[in-house]
Design an enzyme around this catalytic site. Structure first.
Site, PDB file in Angstrom:
ATOM      1  N   ARG A  35       0.871  -1.166   0.000  1.00 34.39           N
ATOM      2  CA  ARG A  35       0.000   0.000   0.000  1.00 34.39           C
ATOM      3  C   ARG A  35       0.916   1.226   0.000  1.00 34.39           C
ATOM      4  NH1 ARG A  35      -1.981  -3.522   4.061  1.00 34.39           N
ATOM      5  NH2 ARG A  35      -4.070  -4.344   3.634  1.00 34.39           N
ATOM      6  N   LYS A  56      -1.772  -2.628   8.053  1.00 35.42           N
ATOM      7  CA  LYS A  56      -2.906  -2.208   8.869  1.00 35.42           C
ATOM      8  C   LYS A  56      -2.910  -2.946  10.203  1.00 35.42           C
ATOM      9  CE  LYS A  56      -6.036  -0.880   5.110  1.00 35.42           C
ATOM     10  NZ  LYS A  56      -7.354  -1.134   4.465  1.00 35.42           N
ATOM     11  N   HIS A  82      -2.833   3.035  -5.931  1.00 38.08           N
ATOM     12  CA  HIS A  82      -3.422   1.802  -5.410  1.00 38.08           C
ATOM     13  C   HIS A  82      -3.716   0.813  -6.536  1.00 38.08           C
ATOM     14  CE1 HIS A  82      -4.752  -0.234  -1.836  1.00 38.08           C
ATOM     15  NE2 HIS A  82      -5.883  -0.591  -2.413  1.00 38.08           N
ATOM     16  N   ARG A 140      -1.024  -1.709  -6.875  1.00 33.12           N
ATOM     17  CA  ARG A 140      -1.140  -2.843  -5.941  1.00 33.12           C
ATOM     18  C   ARG A 140      -2.161  -3.854  -6.465  1.00 33.12           C
ATOM     19  NH1 ARG A 140      -1.223  -4.648  -0.294  1.00 33.12           N
ATOM     20  NH2 ARG A 140      -3.363  -4.955   0.419  1.00 33.12           N
ATOM     21  N   HIS A 182      -3.713  -9.107   3.805  1.00 32.43           N
ATOM     22  CA  HIS A 182      -5.151  -9.092   4.069  1.00 32.43           C
ATOM     23  C   HIS A 182      -5.461  -9.876   5.343  1.00 32.43           C
ATOM     24  CE1 HIS A 182      -6.328  -8.276  -0.393  1.00 32.43           C
ATOM     25  NE2 HIS A 182      -6.064  -7.168   0.271  1.00 32.43           N
ATOM     26  N   TYR A 227      -9.984 -10.756  -6.197  1.00 35.17           N
ATOM     27  CA  TYR A 227      -9.101 -10.770  -7.366  1.00 35.17           C
ATOM     28  C   TYR A 227      -9.403 -11.927  -8.307  1.00 35.17           C
ATOM     29  CZ  TYR A 227      -6.570  -7.026  -5.155  1.00 35.17           C
ATOM     30  OH  TYR A 227      -6.255  -5.818  -4.588  1.00 35.17           O
TER      31      TYR A 227
END
Length: 276
Positions: free
Chosen positions: A131, A154, A222, A225, A248, A257
Site C-alpha cells: 500500500r 494495517k 493503489h 497494488r 489481508h 481478485y
C-alpha cells in the site's frame, strides 16, 4: 486528514439540517435526542443531492461517530441499518502501463534523487504489492537490502515481502542518490525538504503522468497494488499465498481478485475469439 475533513463536513451538514428540521439551536443535549426517524429524514435530505449508497454509508458512519463523541462515548444511539454497498472490482492496469507510469513519473521529477525516490516507491507498489502508506512508512532499517523486507501494514500487522531484483535496485539507487542521511529509525523516503514523504506527493505525480500517457482516472497508486495481485493470480499464484503477500486479514478480501482475473479472461475472449 481526508477522513477528518469528511467527518467535519458531515457534522456541519447534520447540525444545519437539524436546526431547520427542529427549528432550534443544536447542542450536545439536542443531538442526544436524535431518533431513528430524524436520522432517516437527514439521509433522505442528503439523498436528494444524489448521494450514492457508498456515500450514504460513509455519511451514516460519520454521524454515528459524531453522536458517540457528543454523548461522551456512548454508542447506543439511534439504530439504523446502512444501505447495502456493492463491493467494486479492482481495476488493474497492464504490466506495460505500470512500467510506463513509473518511468514517466521518474522522468518528470525535478531532481535525479527525487526521480529515484518516486521510481522506488512505485515499484514497491507494483513489484511488491505494498500500500502507498506502507511504502512511504518504510524506515532506514530495511537497509542493507536482502531478498525480503518486513512491512508493517494495517493494525500494525507485519509481513515478509520478497523483493524482485528491479525493486531492490531502485531502492538502492535512491539510497545512493538521496541528499538526506538515512537512519534506521527515520523514514527512508524523504520529501523535497527532508521531511517525511507524504502519499499525496506520489498521488499527484501519478495523476499528472496518467494524463500525459492517456491512461484512465482509475490509474492510481493503489491500482498498481491491484495490478500486482491480479497479475500474480493470473500467473498461477494461490489465494492463500496472495493473502499473505498483500497483508489481508481475511481471505475474502483476497478472493475479489478471482473476479478481476475472470473479467480479464472474458475481455481477452471477447476481443480475440472469432465467434465471441
Amino acid at each position: 486528514m481526508h477522513t477528518v475533513r469528511a467527518y467535519q463536513a458531515t457534522a456541519e451538514r447534520l447540525i444545519a439540517f437539524l436546526g431547520v428540521h427542529w427549528g432550534q439551536a443544536i447542542d450536545a443535549a439536542a443531538l442526544g435526542r436524535l431518533s431513528t426517524a430524524d436520522l432517516r429524514a437527514f439521509l433522505a435530505f442528503r439523498r436528494a443531492d444524489g448521494l450514492s449508497n457508498t456515500s450514504a454509508a460513509r455519511e451514516l458512519s460519520a454521524v454515528r461517530a459524531l453522536l458517540g463523541f457528543a454523548s461522551g462515548g456512548d454508542t447506543t444511539g439511534p439504530a439504523m441499518k446502512g444501505p447495502r454497498v456493492k463491493k467494486g472490482i479492482p481495476r488493474p492496469i497492464s504490466p506495460d502501463e505500470a512500467v510506463a507510469l513509473a518511468d514517466d513519473v521518474a522522468e518528470s521529477a525535478a531532481e535525479p534523487w527525487i526521480a529515484a525516490r518516486d521510481l522506488a516507491v512505485l515499484l514497491l507498489l507494483y513489484g511488491a504489492g505494498l500500500r502507498i502508506g506502507e511504502a512511504v512508512g518504510l524506515t532506514g532499517a530495511i537497509l542493507p537490502l536482502g531478498e525480503t523486507i518486513t512491512v508493517t501494514g494495517k493494525r500494525d500487522k507485519t509481513r515478509i515481502v520478497p523483493l524482485l531484483p528491479p525493486v531492490r535496485a531502485a531502492i538502492e539507487d535512491y539510497a545512493r542518490l538521496t541528499p538526506w542521511p538515512i537512519n534506521r529509525a527515520a523514514p527512508l523516503f524523504r520529501g523535497a525538504k527532508g521531511g517525511e514523504l507524504a502519499p499525496a506527493i506520489i498521488r499527484r505525480s501519478v495523476q499528472a503522468a496518467r494524463a500525459r500517457l492517456g491512461l484512465g482516472e482509475r490509474t492510481t497508486p493503489h491500482a498498481l497494488r491491484h495490478s500486482f495481485a491480479t497479475h500474480l493470480l493470473g500467473r498461477g499464484a494461490d489465494l492463500r499465498s496472495l493473502q499473505e503477500l498483500l497483508g489481508h486479514a481475511s481471505l475474502s478480501s483476497t478472493q475479489i481478485y478471482t473476479q478481476v482475473d475472470a473479467a480479464h479472461l472474458l475481455d481477452v475472449y471477447r476481443n480475440a475469439h472469432p465467434r465471441a
